[in-house]
Write a protein that holds these residues in place. Structure first.
Motif, PDB file in Angstrom:
ATOM      1  N   LEU A 155       4.268  25.274  28.948  1.00  0.00           N
ATOM      2  CA  LEU A 155       5.394  26.092  29.551  1.00  0.00           C
ATOM      3  C   LEU A 155       6.157  26.214  28.208  1.00  0.00           C
ATOM      4  O   LEU A 155       7.685  26.728  28.707  1.00  0.00           O
ATOM      5  CB  LEU A 155       5.379  26.455  31.149  1.00  0.00           C
ATOM      6  CG  LEU A 155       4.640  27.154  31.921  1.00  0.00           C
ATOM      7  CD1 LEU A 155       5.262  26.685  33.627  1.00  0.00           C
ATOM      8  CD2 LEU A 155       3.701  27.751  31.623  1.00  0.00           C
ATOM      9  N   ALA A 156       5.895  25.558  27.240  1.00  0.00           N
ATOM     10  CA  ALA A 156       6.962  25.376  25.891  1.00  0.00           C
ATOM     11  C   ALA A 156       7.996  27.177  25.768  1.00  0.00           C
ATOM     12  O   ALA A 156       8.974  26.889  25.761  1.00  0.00           O
ATOM     13  CB  ALA A 156       6.079  24.217  25.061  1.00  0.00           C
ATOM     14  N   ASP A 157       6.871  27.690  25.692  1.00  0.00           N
ATOM     15  CA  ASP A 157       7.252  28.925  25.400  1.00  0.00           C
ATOM     16  C   ASP A 157       7.700  29.804  26.609  1.00  0.00           C
ATOM     17  O   ASP A 157       8.118  31.106  25.930  1.00  0.00           O
ATOM     18  CB  ASP A 157       5.784  29.592  24.163  1.00  0.00           C
ATOM     19  CG  ASP A 157       4.786  29.884  25.565  1.00  0.00           C
ATOM     20  OD1 ASP A 157       5.612  29.174  26.133  1.00  0.00           O
ATOM     21  OD2 ASP A 157       3.852  30.190  25.003  1.00  0.00           O
ATOM     22  N   CYS A 158       7.788  29.541  27.865  1.00  0.00           N
ATOM     23  CA  CYS A 158       8.510  30.083  29.213  1.00  0.00           C
ATOM     24  C   CYS A 158       9.675  29.736  29.239  1.00  0.00           C
ATOM     25  O   CYS A 158      10.196  28.770  29.793  1.00  0.00           O
ATOM     26  CB  CYS A 158       7.784  29.829  30.348  1.00  0.00           C
ATOM     27  SG  CYS A 158       7.626  31.669  31.506  1.00  0.00           S
ATOM     28  N   PRO A 159      10.765  30.583  29.021  1.00  0.00           N
ATOM     29  CA  PRO A 159      12.498  30.222  29.668  1.00  0.00           C
ATOM     30  C   PRO A 159      12.085  29.944  30.595  1.00  0.00           C
ATOM     31  O   PRO A 159      11.867  30.976  31.310  1.00  0.00           O
ATOM     32  CB  PRO A 159      12.751  31.300  29.176  1.00  0.00           C
ATOM     33  CG  PRO A 159      12.396  32.271  27.962  1.00  0.00           C
ATOM     34  CD  PRO A 159      10.802  31.958  28.355  1.00  0.00           C
ATOM     35  N   PRO A 160      13.014  28.693  31.526  1.00  0.00           N
ATOM     36  CA  PRO A 160      13.444  28.898  32.579  1.00  0.00           C
ATOM     37  C   PRO A 160      13.861  29.392  32.980  1.00  0.00           C
ATOM     38  O   PRO A 160      13.578  30.015  34.296  1.00  0.00           O
ATOM     39  CB  PRO A 160      14.570  27.733  32.821  1.00  0.00           C
ATOM     40  CG  PRO A 160      13.963  26.428  31.556  1.00  0.00           C
ATOM     41  CD  PRO A 160      13.629  27.976  30.326  1.00  0.00           C
ATOM     42  N   ALA A 161      14.421  31.052  32.658  1.00  0.00           N
ATOM     43  CA  ALA A 161      15.097  31.939  32.811  1.00  0.00           C
ATOM     44  C   ALA A 161      14.002  32.468  33.309  1.00  0.00           C
ATOM     45  O   ALA A 161      14.196  33.357  34.174  1.00  0.00           O
ATOM     46  CB  ALA A 161      16.210  32.884  32.175  1.00  0.00           C
ATOM     47  N   LYS A 162      13.159  33.192  32.379  1.00  0.00           N
ATOM     48  CA  LYS A 162      11.246  34.050  32.866  1.00  0.00           C
ATOM     49  C   LYS A 162      10.801  33.101  33.910  1.00  0.00           C
ATOM     50  O   LYS A 162      10.474  33.954  34.656  1.00  0.00           O
ATOM     51  CB  LYS A 162      10.781  34.292  31.495  1.00  0.00           C
ATOM     52  CG  LYS A 162       9.675  35.359  31.941  1.00  0.00           C
ATOM     53  CD  LYS A 162       8.645  35.225  30.731  1.00  0.00           C
ATOM     54  CE  LYS A 162       7.955  36.540  30.753  1.00  0.00           C
ATOM     55  NZ  LYS A 162       7.086  36.204  29.907  1.00  0.00           N
ATOM     56  N   LYS A 175       1.606  36.999  23.450  1.00  0.00           N
ATOM     57  CA  LYS A 175       3.050  36.879  23.226  1.00  0.00           C
ATOM     58  C   LYS A 175       3.865  36.244  24.319  1.00  0.00           C
ATOM     59  O   LYS A 175       3.417  36.904  25.228  1.00  0.00           O
ATOM     60  CB  LYS A 175       3.433  38.535  23.324  1.00  0.00           C
ATOM     61  CG  LYS A 175       2.473  39.219  23.827  1.00  0.00           C
ATOM     62  CD  LYS A 175       3.505  40.926  23.680  1.00  0.00           C
ATOM     63  CE  LYS A 175       3.330  41.801  24.949  1.00  0.00           C
ATOM     64  NZ  LYS A 175       3.952  41.610  25.862  1.00  0.00           N
ATOM     65  N   PRO A 176       4.577  35.641  24.141  1.00  0.00           N
ATOM     66  CA  PRO A 176       5.077  34.886  25.822  1.00  0.00           C
ATOM     67  C   PRO A 176       6.804  35.698  25.581  1.00  0.00           C
ATOM     68  O   PRO A 176       7.056  35.674  26.939  1.00  0.00           O
ATOM     69  CB  PRO A 176       5.812  33.598  24.697  1.00  0.00           C
ATOM     70  CG  PRO A 176       5.531  33.868  23.300  1.00  0.00           C
ATOM     71  CD  PRO A 176       4.792  34.594  22.610  1.00  0.00           C
TER      72      PRO A 176
END
Ligand code: C5J
Length: 235
Positions: free
Chosen positions: A82-89, A133-134
């Protein structure tokens, strides 16, 4: 007009493109959004309605392949860590299953998991692009722009789910990058049909502020009958 020139009857006025420089973009037709137990359902949506576009998209995809047009599939997906998943998302909302959590189709929105696969009806074939696409937009944190430029693609036909989220975001990103974009109105769907209709209206308003919209029949009618006159798919 050359055999490659297409004129599609569209709103707000006819859309003209060259088959060799046009791609059919199929946004996020993956199990995560179309089947129970995926991301769309975990957000509280009834996913049955969005499956209704499958037959239309299958016909359009078959015709586009027959014409040797370039096909681009996208998947909303994240790396396993999940390195490409912002915590906000990940943290937004109160869903029982969040991105990265394990659900009945594997980890939600994680690359390579069963739920992240394109539905079998539209499975990509050799030579078709697959963009992971993340984000919601297909250009954010992907190599899509570089690949389109290298392939000489200038026109994009947008389809897929959901109309007002990933489809519209991708179309707006493309419009800002100078692509001529058309939304195929019966090959896109939302969990909220009124949002699909509003998106179509927004796109074509003000002389086509984001682009054009046309029904799939208009695209099919513009394709050369039985043609294989587009580009080589092996780009
Ligand atoms: C959403 C998408 N709706 N593909 N993704 O979160 O539209």
């Amino acid at each position: 007009m050359s055999a490659n020139s297409l004129q599609i009857s569209a709103q707000p006025y006819p859309f003209r493109c060259d088959l060799a420089h046009t791609a059919l973009v199929i946004i996020d037709m993956q199990r995560d959004f179309l089947e129970p137990g995926g991301f769309g359902a975990s957000l509280g949506n009834d996913v049955s309605g969005v499956r209704a576009i499958l037959p239309t998209l299958q016909i359009l995809l078959a015709a586009w392949r027959q014409a040797s047009g370039l096909v681009i599939h996208t998947r909303e997906s994240h790396l396993p860590d999940l390195a490409d998943c912002p915590p906000a998302k990940r943290l937004r909302g109160e869903a029982p299953l969040r991105i990265g959590d394990r659900g009945p189709m594997g980890r939600i929105l994680v690359r390579g998991e069963p739920g992240n696969q394109i539905v079998p009806e539209l499975a990509p074939i050799d030579g078709e692009w697959q963009i992971e696409k993340p984000g919601k937009g297909a250009f954010h944190a992907t190599d899509l722009q570089a690949r389109l430029q290298a392939a000489g693609i200038t026109h994009l036909l947008f389809t897929g789910v959901t109309t007002e989220v990933c489809v519209q975001t991708s179309m707006r990103e493309a419009n800002d990058r100078g692509y001529e974009c058309l939304l195929v109105t019966d090959a896109t769907e939302s969990y909220f049909p009124q949002f699909r209709d509003a998106t179509i209206a927004m796109v074509v308003a003000q002389g086509g502020i984001v682009g054009w919209a046309a029904a799939s029949n208009a695209v099919l009618a513009a394709l050369p009958a039985g043609s294989t006159s587009g580009r080589s798919n092996a780009v």
